[in-house]
Design an enzyme around this catalytic site. Structure first.
Site, PDB file in Angstrom:
ATOM      1  N   ALA A 185       2.553   9.055   5.543  1.00 18.64           N
ATOM      2  CA  ALA A 185       3.388   8.566   4.447  1.00 18.64           C
ATOM      3  C   ALA A 185       2.665   8.834   3.117  1.00 18.64           C
ATOM      4  O   ALA A 185       1.485   9.167   3.114  1.00 18.64           O
ATOM      5  CB  ALA A 185       3.631   7.069   4.626  1.00 18.64           C
ATOM      6  N   GLN A 220       1.594   6.767   0.965  1.00 14.28           N
ATOM      7  CA  GLN A 220       0.459   5.848   0.797  1.00 14.28           C
ATOM      8  C   GLN A 220      -0.390   5.832   2.069  1.00 14.28           C
ATOM      9  O   GLN A 220      -0.944   4.801   2.443  1.00 14.28           O
ATOM     10  CB  GLN A 220       0.955   4.454   0.449  1.00 14.28           C
ATOM     11  N   SER A 221      -0.507   6.960   2.738  1.00 20.64           N
ATOM     12  CA  SER A 221      -1.241   7.022   4.004  1.00 20.64           C
ATOM     13  C   SER A 221      -2.745   6.812   3.803  1.00 20.64           C
ATOM     14  O   SER A 221      -3.398   7.554   3.069  1.00 20.64           O
ATOM     15  CB  SER A 221      -0.999   8.381   4.661  1.00 20.64           C
ATOM     16  N   ASN A 222      -3.265   5.793   4.480  1.00 22.62           N
ATOM     17  CA  ASN A 222      -4.713   5.574   4.479  1.00 22.62           C
ATOM     18  C   ASN A 222      -5.413   6.645   5.300  1.00 22.62           C
ATOM     19  O   ASN A 222      -6.532   7.046   5.004  1.00 22.62           O
ATOM     20  CB  ASN A 222      -5.033   4.212   5.097  1.00 22.62           C
ATOM     21  N   CYS A 276      -4.485   9.777   5.624  1.00 21.54           N
ATOM     22  CA  CYS A 276      -4.596  11.017   4.853  1.00 21.54           C
ATOM     23  C   CYS A 276      -5.695  10.900   3.799  1.00 21.54           C
ATOM     24  O   CYS A 276      -6.466  11.841   3.581  1.00 21.54           O
ATOM     25  CB  CYS A 276      -3.253  11.369   4.215  1.00 21.54           C
TER      26      CYS A 276
END
Ligand code: PLP
Length: 320
Positions: free
Chosen positions: A69, A71-73, A75
């Site tokens: 997403a 706001q992917s942690n 990534c």
């Protein structure tokens, strides 16, 4: 032992939540601080990435591709890991390019990753064409699946159980229940495998975050990883002997990333009692679930309960 590329600060702290425990006199509450794994604001993906990045380097890859997403942690931590390992990083993120970058997205950009927006597809549907494009360009890309959740990534939480066991032994402490946010399954699979291998007695309670069900359910993903891992590593235990993964689905109904009064109240509670931050997507939702279960009185009195903080702090700074 599986080789890894060091990325984090371990062991992460294990603390008693003294103030909060006094609000719940029937229980002793503890927290495992994986929000302090150390990689560009920390989080649970750091443990998985140590194994995945080692594998990428060993296979001679020069580029990593993963997805998530906006706001992917996962990534964001992958971008940091690639910076440290000298790998080019391509992130496929759901949604459209926002006017202003914030939170995890902003950090991923600062970390030098190449960001591609993929509209509705936030779980890697566009990954194959991207891999092909990179190969055509002469790169050697390495694919890290959604959430870093595969057999190799599961090593992170398999080894984390050993780390916890050593900490508990030193404190002469036993934990009865672990609560944490479960989403793509790699954390829960690793914890289940570690529990068997290191002969721990706690119950592993995954609080489900993402109610969206694709063809393959979370439970199936977890059991597949468990099967493959035990097969590949010749583990004495087999899935048959395994406890069924506990996935608590009572708190996921608002949908992924939708912040309600539940998450806000959980963030406020832990912040005001202990000075510890939670994130609105994962740890806030899971913490709310744990507190709700404590309040329901269903757990045995006198239980020692551990909240495994999986990180996610940059999402607090998300703005649109
Ligand atoms: C990814 C993530 C989780 C879930 O871990 P999985 O291994 O994907 O189930 C929990 N909390 C945070 C903060 C995360 O970023």
């Amino acid at each position: 032992m599986q080789n890894k590329f060091n990325l984090g600060f371990f062991p992460t702290p294990l603390e008693k939540l003294e103030n909060l425990s006094s609000q719940f006199p029937d229980y002793n509450l503890f927290i495992k601080r994986d929000d302090h794994t150390g990689l560009a604001t920390g989080g649970n993906k750091t443990r998985k990435l140590e194994y995945l990045i080692f594998d990428a380097l060993e296979k001679g890859c020069d580029t990593v591709v993963t997805c998530g997403a906006q706001q992917s942690n996962h990534c964001r931590q992958t971008a940091a890991a690639c910076a440290k390992a000298g790998l080019e990083c391509h992130l496929l993120l759901g949604g459209q390019k926002p006017v202003k970058y914030s939170g995890n997205l902003l950090i991923s950009k600062i970390l030098g990753s190449k960001i591609h927006f993929t509209g509705e597809n936030r779980k890697g549907e566009d990954i194959d064409p991207m891999m092909e494009r990179l190969r055509k360009k002469g790169s050697i890309p390495y694919l890290i699946p959604y959430g870093g959740s595969n057999t190799l990534g599961a090593w992170g939480y398999f080894e984390a159980v050993k780390e916890l066991k050593d900490q508990l032994n030193k404190l002469n402490l036993e934990i009865d229940h672990i609560f944490f946010a479960t989403s793509s399954g790699g954390t829960q699979a690793g914890l289940l495998l570690g529990k068997e291998e290191f002969e721990m007695d706690f119950t592993i309670n995954g609080i489900n975050i993402d109610k969206a069900e694709t063809e393959i359910t979370l439970e199936k993903t977890i059991l597949n990883i468990v099967d493959e891992f035990s097969h590949e590593n010749n583990c004495a235990f087999k899935r048959k002997t395994f406890e069924h993964p506990i996935i608590i689905r009572d708190y996921d109904h608002p949908g992924y990333g939708v912040v309600t009064e539940n998450e806000k109240s959980a963030i406020k509670l832990l912040a005001e009692t202990e000075g510890i931050l939670l994130d609105p997507v994962y740890s806030g939702r899971a913490f709310f679930g744990m507190i709700d279960i404590l309040k329901s009185g269903t757990l045995k009195k006198g239980s020692n309960i551990l909240f495994w903080h999986t990180g996610g702090i940059p999402a607090i700074f998300e703005s649109t």
